[in-house]
Write a protein that holds these residues in place. Structure first.
Motif, mmCIF file in Angstrom:
data_model
loop_
_atom_site.group_PDB
_atom_site.id
_atom_site.type_symbol
_atom_site.label_atom_id
_atom_site.label_comp_id
_atom_site.label_asym_id
_atom_site.label_seq_id
_atom_site.Cartn_x
_atom_site.Cartn_y
_atom_site.Cartn_z
ATOM 1 N N GLY A 151 3.644 -11.641 -8.869
ATOM 2 C CA GLY A 151 3.791 -11.122 -7.515
ATOM 3 C C GLY A 151 2.654 -11.511 -6.598
ATOM 4 O O GLY A 151 2.829 -11.587 -5.379
ATOM 5 N N VAL A 152 1.465 -11.763 -7.141
ATOM 6 C CA VAL A 152 0.319 -12.076 -6.302
ATOM 7 C C VAL A 152 0.392 -13.533 -5.833
ATOM 8 O O VAL A 152 0.892 -14.403 -6.538
ATOM 9 C CB VAL A 152 -0.997 -11.819 -7.081
ATOM 10 N N PHE A 153 -0.082 -13.787 -4.613
ATOM 11 C CA PHE A 153 -0.128 -15.138 -4.067
ATOM 12 C C PHE A 153 -1.519 -15.721 -4.288
ATOM 13 O O PHE A 153 -2.527 -15.062 -4.032
ATOM 14 C CB PHE A 153 0.198 -15.138 -2.571
ATOM 15 N N LEU A 154 -1.566 -16.964 -4.756
ATOM 16 C CA LEU A 154 -2.825 -17.634 -5.053
ATOM 17 C C LEU A 154 -2.903 -18.987 -4.368
ATOM 18 O O LEU A 154 -1.878 -19.624 -4.109
ATOM 19 C CB LEU A 154 -2.976 -17.866 -6.565
ATOM 20 N N VAL B 176 -0.792 -7.732 -4.174
ATOM 21 C CA VAL B 176 0.463 -7.033 -4.473
ATOM 22 C C VAL B 176 0.408 -5.638 -3.839
ATOM 23 O O VAL B 176 -0.562 -4.904 -4.036
ATOM 24 C CB VAL B 176 0.659 -6.904 -5.998
ATOM 25 N N PRO B 177 1.423 -5.252 -3.071
ATOM 26 C CA PRO B 177 1.404 -3.937 -2.411
ATOM 27 C C PRO B 177 1.762 -2.810 -3.368
ATOM 28 O O PRO B 177 2.836 -2.206 -3.293
ATOM 29 C CB PRO B 177 2.454 -4.106 -1.297
ATOM 30 N N ALA B 178 0.877 -2.526 -4.297
ATOM 31 C CA ALA B 178 1.041 -1.427 -5.248
ATOM 32 C C ALA B 178 -0.300 -0.718 -5.338
ATOM 33 O O ALA B 178 -1.346 -1.366 -5.448
ATOM 34 C CB ALA B 178 1.490 -1.949 -6.613
ATOM 35 N N LEU C 253 -1.440 1.894 3.154
ATOM 36 C CA LEU C 253 -1.720 0.458 3.187
ATOM 37 C C LEU C 253 -0.603 -0.314 2.495
ATOM 38 O O LEU C 253 -0.212 -1.395 2.954
ATOM 39 C CB LEU C 253 -3.066 0.173 2.511
ATOM 40 N N CYS C 254 -0.086 0.215 1.392
ATOM 41 C CA CYS C 254 1.039 -0.441 0.707
ATOM 42 C C CYS C 254 2.228 -0.602 1.647
ATOM 43 O O CYS C 254 2.835 -1.668 1.732
ATOM 44 C CB CYS C 254 1.456 0.382 -0.519
ATOM 45 N N ASP C 255 2.557 0.475 2.346
ATOM 46 C CA ASP C 255 3.690 0.415 3.273
ATOM 47 C C ASP C 255 3.446 -0.615 4.373
ATOM 48 O O ASP C 255 4.350 -1.370 4.748
ATOM 49 C CB ASP C 255 3.931 1.795 3.887
ATOM 50 N N ASP C 256 2.226 -0.652 4.886
ATOM 51 C CA ASP C 256 1.906 -1.609 5.947
ATOM 52 C C ASP C 256 1.997 -3.048 5.439
ATOM 53 O O ASP C 256 2.498 -3.934 6.137
ATOM 54 C CB ASP C 256 0.493 -1.342 6.486
ATOM 55 N N MET C 257 1.531 -3.284 4.224
ATOM 56 C CA MET C 257 1.583 -4.632 3.652
ATOM 57 C C MET C 257 3.021 -5.076 3.431
ATOM 58 O O MET C 257 3.379 -6.232 3.702
ATOM 59 C CB MET C 257 0.809 -4.667 2.335
#
Length: 666
Positions: free
Chosen positions: A125-128, A188-190, A281-285
């Motif tokens: 899920g993470v972008f690199l 990741v928004p978690a 912050l998760c919701d905003d992301m």
């Protein structure tokens, strides 16, 4: 949980382009990538016996990851169509590229492999953005090490050559990229992920986000005061982190880091993921980056894991003639009114139990009252579809265990007031909710048994035991608002601390009769069982997260001792045929348990339910061993400690097994 989020690529790329235009992300400049001596001796554009090496840049999302030794990791990245990736990258035809992180070969990635908790940030899920060297491996087909002697028969020669050819085919290396530097460009928004990355000290962030890369970029930007280099590098690392958390601002990021730092110092790191600031912050992301909640395919279960699972099943899930409850799974999903036929205690009218709310006797104790934002539709949906059904299911089980009418469960737990023949004399029970926190389940139990027509027959006092003071305070406040304070107690206790546990048991006016817990994480489930055994109380513990709180996993440790004792006595176990001395077999059992516990937390993984069942069977076997050791109770009809597992509907949770243990009347 983390890997279940997938991002719309367009939203991610657009956000990254705007950051580049605004100068928020340092622009990478062409440079030589530092590698170790062995690596640097290979020309980036020349061929060798080990293949070709070419400097590349790759940008994309991690779709899967596999550990590769102590300081290595193999990740698969779905390339992003953003123009940042090198054109020379070879994928698998679906845009997925294999990337190797190896701290022993590329020092630029050593921080990710060696800093505690850092590698967990490189998850699906993470972008690199990856700088690395492309490797086109060429198999070594030399047969110099596979000589066939003249004494061999023609059949043996043919067989060995076929075997060598097969080995060479297996050793054929796959095209991959050896990463020399990586940067997280999209987190990741978690909340557990955010809590981890925001809790790292600034010096650690500099190491992770590429001190060397930042230094080179700064050196290329005209005038830099060398005395301020350290401060500028730290600011650049903070900017990198803020960009990964977009639309988070630098000021907001600093405030969140300060909050995480203070909570960690106060010993509350384990509950950071519940903080409203991180939830927001998760919701905003998700909104800014275009994340959607989508299903992710579970990784294929390896052959080693299957073998480990089979050995554990054979060892701990074996049916016996004298006690088969260790392997019997009881699923009780019938309506509550069906219990009334066998119950000596009147049941509540159906109208008194609202399945859209948890309300008893007009007292609303619904789990939705714990939501930070009542208007959060996503979390409200979770409560409606999962949390509330789990609470009601556990309440039904608790009622069965405390009821005197069901012949399949304990009639009267260890209670000085239970051995009465006068049904009009109220039975008194003291129950404990382990890890109950704010009291979602505890409040429901207290509210149900506080109803006047129930209290006429049964008095129940609920003690919530938790390690988090703020959660206990919130639960106590809820109990007060519901007028349940006289039916409940809230106790701060670390079950890893023997003196605190002893104080907990000594301070109770009455020993516990039943210990329960909803989703006791990892070793906490075993600590809850231990507490029940010390009180000689029945228990029903819902288990999950089998790799957490391992310092509390005393039953798992006892299972190793049981394995050693079995080997010493000459008993046959599923590990007997592995060879070696007993210690070696115990080590194999520990490795198996590690593999099986990993599978048990893979949502939708092949064999997940079987793994949970095997691990719980192991725990229950250890609990029985401890009971026999402590009490010298013989396995006979007059006095018996029985165990089994129950399951609630998998729609509520994939980790849906409950360990149950009861003491029959002596």
């Amino acid at each position: 949980m983390i890997g279940g989020w997938a991002s719309h690529q367009k939203g991610h790329n657009d956000g990254r382009r705007s950051r580049r235009e605004n100068g928020m992300v340092p622009t990478s400049s062409p440079r030589s990538i530092p590698v170790d001596d062995k690596q640097s001796s290979v020309s980036l554009s020349s061929s060798s016996t080990r293949g070709q090496c070419l400097e590349v840049v790759l940008s994309g999302r991690v779709v899967s990851d596999v550990p590769n030794g102590r300081f290595g990791r193999q990740i698969h990245i779905q390339q992003a169509d953003d123009g940042e990736s090198s054109s020379s990258i070879i994928d698998d035809g679906c845009g997925v590229v294999v990337v190797h992180l190896d701290a022993t070969k590329a020092h630029g990635t050593s921080a990710w492999m060696k800093i505690r908790g850092a590698r967990k940030l490189i998850c699906p899920g993470v972008f690199l953005r990856v700088h690395g060297i492309r490797r086109n491996g060429i198999a070594n087909t030399s047969t110099s090490t596979n000589h066939v002697t003249t004494a061999d028969t023609e059949h043996d020669t043919t067989h060995k050559r076929k075997h060598n050819d097969a080995d060479n085919e297996k050793k054929q290396p796959q095209d991959y990229i050896l990463a020399t530097n990586i940067i997280i460009t999209g987190a990741v928004p978690a909340t557990p992920y955010l809590a981890r990355v925001l809790s790292f000290p600034l010096e650690t962030l500099v190491e992770l986000f590429g001190e060397e890369t930042l230094s080179i970029n700064l050196a290329a930007t005209a005038v830099v005061d060398k005395s301020d280099t350290s401060r500028i590098i730290q600011n650049a690392a903070l900017v990198h982190l803020t960009c990964a958390l977009r639309p988070c601002s630098v000021v907001r990021c600093q405030d969140l880091r300060q909050m995480c730092h203070e909570e960690t110092l106060a010993g509350r790191y384990g509950t950071l993921f519940k903080k409203p600031e991180l939830l927001q912050l998760c919701d905003d992301m998700r909104e800014c980056q275009g994340w959607t909640r989508g299903a992710r395919s579970a990784p294929t279960t390896s052959s080693d894991t299957w073998s480990a699972l089979l050995r554990m099943e054979q060892q701990w899930c074996r049916e016996t003639t004298d006690d088969n409850n260790d392997v019997v799974d009881v699923e009780y999903n019938g309506p509550i009114e069906n219990e009334a036929a066998n119950s000596s205690m009147p049941m509540a009218d159906e109208s008194m139990e609202h399945h859209d709310r948890v309300v008893y006797g007009g007292v609303d104790v619904d789990p939705s009252l714990n939501l930070p934002d009542p208007n959060d539709t996503r979390r409200q949906q979770y409560v409606d579809q999962r949390k509330r059904p789990q609470v009601l299911w556990m309440l039904r089980l608790i009622r069965r265990l405390l009821d005197c009418g069901d012949e399949n469960v304990v009639k009267h737990p260890n209670n000085s007031h239970a051995a009465t023949t006068d049904i009009m004399t109220p039975r008194i029970y003291h129950v404990a909710d382990i890890g109950g926190g704010r009291g979602d389940l505890a409040n429901a139990v207290a509210a149900y048994f506080a109803q006047p027509h129930i209290r006429e027959f049964v008095h129940v006092h609920v003690t919530v035991v938790d390690i988090n003071q703020s959660s206990l305070d919130a639960g106590r406040e809820r109990a007060t608002l519901a007028n349940l304070e006289s039916h409940m107690s809230f106790v701060l206790c670390d079950l890893a601390n023997e003196s605190q546990v002893s104080t907990l048991l000594l301070n109770q006016q009455q020993s516990f009769d039943l210990v329960f817990g909803l989703h006791c994480c990892g070793g906490l489930a075993e600590a809850a069982v231990e507490l029940a055994l010390k009180s000689r109380a029945s228990f029903c513990i819902s288990t999950c997260c089998f790799r957490s709180n391992m310092n509390l996993a005393t039953l798992s440790s006892l299972s190793d001792t049981m394995m050693m004792a079995s080997e010493s006595s000459g008993s046959t176990t599923s590990y007997t045929g592995l060879g070696g001395v007993g210690t070696k077999r115990v080590e194999q059992h520990q490795k198996d348990r590690d593999l099986v516990s990993t599978l048990a937390i893979v949502v939708g993984g092949e064999g997940q339910d079987r793994s949970i069942r095997a691990l719980n069977a192991m725990r229950l076997a250890a609990a029985k061993e401890k009971v026999y050791t402590m009490s010298n109770i013989t396995n006979n009809a007059s006095g018996k400690f029985r165990t089994w597992q129950e399951t609630f509907p998998i729609q509520y949770s994939n980790q849906n097994r409950v360990m149950v243990g009861v003491f029959d009347d002596l």
